[in-house]
Design a protein around this motif. Structure first.
Motif, mmCIF file in Angstrom:
data_model
loop_
_atom_site.group_PDB
_atom_site.id
_atom_site.type_symbol
_atom_site.label_atom_id
_atom_site.label_comp_id
_atom_site.label_asym_id
_atom_site.label_seq_id
_atom_site.Cartn_x
_atom_site.Cartn_y
_atom_site.Cartn_z
ATOM 1 N N ARG A 123 23.357 -17.719 5.852
ATOM 2 C CA ARG A 123 23.856 -16.352 6.081
ATOM 3 C C ARG A 123 25.005 -16.363 7.077
ATOM 4 N N GLN A 124 24.866 -17.154 8.144
ATOM 5 C CA GLN A 124 25.942 -17.246 9.123
ATOM 6 C C GLN A 124 27.183 -17.882 8.506
ATOM 7 N N ALA A 125 26.988 -18.872 7.637
ATOM 8 C CA ALA A 125 28.124 -19.497 6.955
ATOM 9 C C ALA A 125 28.853 -18.471 6.096
ATOM 10 N N ALA A 126 28.106 -17.615 5.413
ATOM 11 C CA ALA A 126 28.724 -16.569 4.598
ATOM 12 C C ALA A 126 29.526 -15.599 5.476
ATOM 13 N N ASP A 127 28.990 -15.254 6.653
ATOM 14 C CA ASP A 127 29.721 -14.373 7.570
ATOM 15 C C ASP A 127 30.989 -15.039 8.085
ATOM 16 N N LEU A 128 30.905 -16.319 8.416
ATOM 17 C CA LEU A 128 32.096 -17.028 8.886
ATOM 18 C C LEU A 128 33.148 -17.134 7.789
ATOM 19 N N LEU A 129 32.719 -17.309 6.552
ATOM 20 C CA LEU A 129 33.671 -17.342 5.438
ATOM 21 C C LEU A 129 34.371 -16.001 5.272
ATOM 22 N N PRO A 140 29.102 -5.355 20.157
ATOM 23 C CA PRO A 140 30.094 -4.963 19.159
ATOM 24 C C PRO A 140 29.865 -5.669 17.828
ATOM 25 N N GLU A 141 30.493 -5.140 16.789
ATOM 26 C CA GLU A 141 30.446 -5.786 15.485
ATOM 27 C C GLU A 141 31.851 -6.183 15.075
ATOM 28 N N VAL A 142 31.953 -7.118 14.138
ATOM 29 C CA VAL A 142 33.241 -7.544 13.613
ATOM 30 C C VAL A 142 33.583 -6.639 12.447
ATOM 31 N N GLN A 143 34.771 -6.019 12.503
ATOM 32 C CA GLN A 143 35.241 -5.181 11.409
ATOM 33 C C GLN A 143 36.667 -5.565 11.084
ATOM 34 N N GLY A 144 36.964 -5.547 9.785
ATOM 35 C CA GLY A 144 38.309 -5.839 9.327
ATOM 36 C C GLY A 144 38.647 -4.976 8.140
ATOM 37 N N SER A 145 39.780 -5.265 7.534
ATOM 38 C CA SER A 145 40.169 -4.508 6.356
ATOM 39 C C SER A 145 39.265 -4.878 5.184
ATOM 40 N N THR A 146 39.322 -4.112 4.178
ATOM 41 C CA THR A 146 38.529 -4.265 2.951
ATOM 42 C C THR A 146 37.046 -4.330 3.273
ATOM 43 N N LEU A 147 36.350 -5.356 2.880
ATOM 44 C CA LEU A 147 34.902 -5.408 3.002
ATOM 45 C C LEU A 147 34.410 -6.287 4.145
ATOM 46 N N VAL A 148 35.274 -6.641 5.076
ATOM 47 C CA VAL A 148 34.851 -7.501 6.184
ATOM 48 C C VAL A 148 34.151 -6.651 7.237
ATOM 49 N N ARG A 149 32.839 -6.822 7.322
ATOM 50 C CA ARG A 149 32.050 -6.149 8.349
ATOM 51 C C ARG A 149 30.817 -7.003 8.609
ATOM 52 N N ALA A 184 24.235 -9.835 13.998
ATOM 53 C CA ALA A 184 24.784 -11.076 13.433
ATOM 54 C C ALA A 184 26.002 -11.539 14.218
ATOM 55 N N THR A 185 26.859 -10.589 14.635
ATOM 56 C CA THR A 185 28.021 -10.936 15.457
ATOM 57 C C THR A 185 27.563 -11.552 16.772
ATOM 58 N N ASN A 186 26.507 -11.002 17.355
ATOM 59 C CA ASN A 186 25.960 -11.519 18.602
ATOM 60 C C ASN A 186 25.494 -12.966 18.429
ATOM 61 N N ARG A 187 24.793 -13.248 17.336
ATOM 62 C CA ARG A 187 24.324 -14.627 17.095
ATOM 63 C C ARG A 187 25.493 -15.580 16.878
ATOM 64 N N LEU A 188 26.504 -15.159 16.110
ATOM 65 C CA LEU A 188 27.667 -16.022 15.868
ATOM 66 C C LEU A 188 28.410 -16.314 17.169
#
Length: 183
Positions: free
Chosen positions: A86-92, A112-121, A126-130
């Motif tokens: 799951r973490q690998a999928a998030d990093l990808l 905080p969470e990681v957010q980007g354009s399109t579907l990156v969220r 999970a952000t905390n663990r990464l």
């Protein structure tokens, strides 16, 4: 607490700077994932001469420049073997984003969470663990990027998943570091 300060302060690597000359002792310090990533990027961007990057299958990366060496040894919780599917999928998601994502504080208790354009969220937990494992780093402009540990862990995970011979893992990791972190 500002979202960016959350990435700072937790050492992910032990940095050992040394010379090939045995008369000069090395210098040992602990650095964060962002510091290790920035130093690796600077090393790869320094000039057009070929730079050598060596890796060990357990996750250590050595930057070689003439007789000067800098080795980054992962701290125990930064080891690439701890990367889950799951973490690998998030990093990808972070690696494949057209526009690098940013940290956004959504007011949850997890950070905080990681957010980007399109579907990156990526959710706050999970952000905390990464970030705790040092797999994410902040670029100078505040964008979230894969850290040196993230690149190493993703390549380690890929080698293991695709049945690459363990003897070739170090070469594959070094190639991934050069390909991903060269500016």
């Amino acid at each position: 607490m500002p979202a960016t300060s959350w990435f700072l302060g937790r050492p992910s690597y032990t940095r050992y700077a040394y010379s090939t000359d045995p008369n000069f002792p090395g210098n040992l310090t602990r650095v964060t994932a962002s510091q290790a990533t920035a130093e690796t990027r600077a090393h790869l961007a320094a000039d057009s001469r070929p730079r050598r990057v060596e890796a060990q299958a357990y996750g250590a990366v050595t930057l070689c420049d003439g007789d000067r060496r800098v080795r980054f040894d992962p701290c125990p919780d930064t080891m690439p073997k701890y990367l889950t599917a799951r973490q690998a999928a998030d990093l990808l998601l972070v690696a494949a984003a057209e526009v690098p994502p940013r940290l956004v504080d959504v007011g949850s208790g997890y950070g905080p969470e990681v957010q980007g354009s399109t579907l990156v969220r990526i959710a706050p937990a999970a952000t905390n663990r990464l970030a705790r494992h040092g797999y994410l780093a902040l670029a100078d402009d505040g964008q979230v990027v894969l850290s040196l540990a993230g690149v190493v862990a993703l390549e380690w995970h890929h080698c293991k998943a695709t049945n690459v011979a363990p003897a070739a893992w170090a070469y594959a990791i070094a190639e991934a570091v050069v390909d991903t972190l060269t500016p």
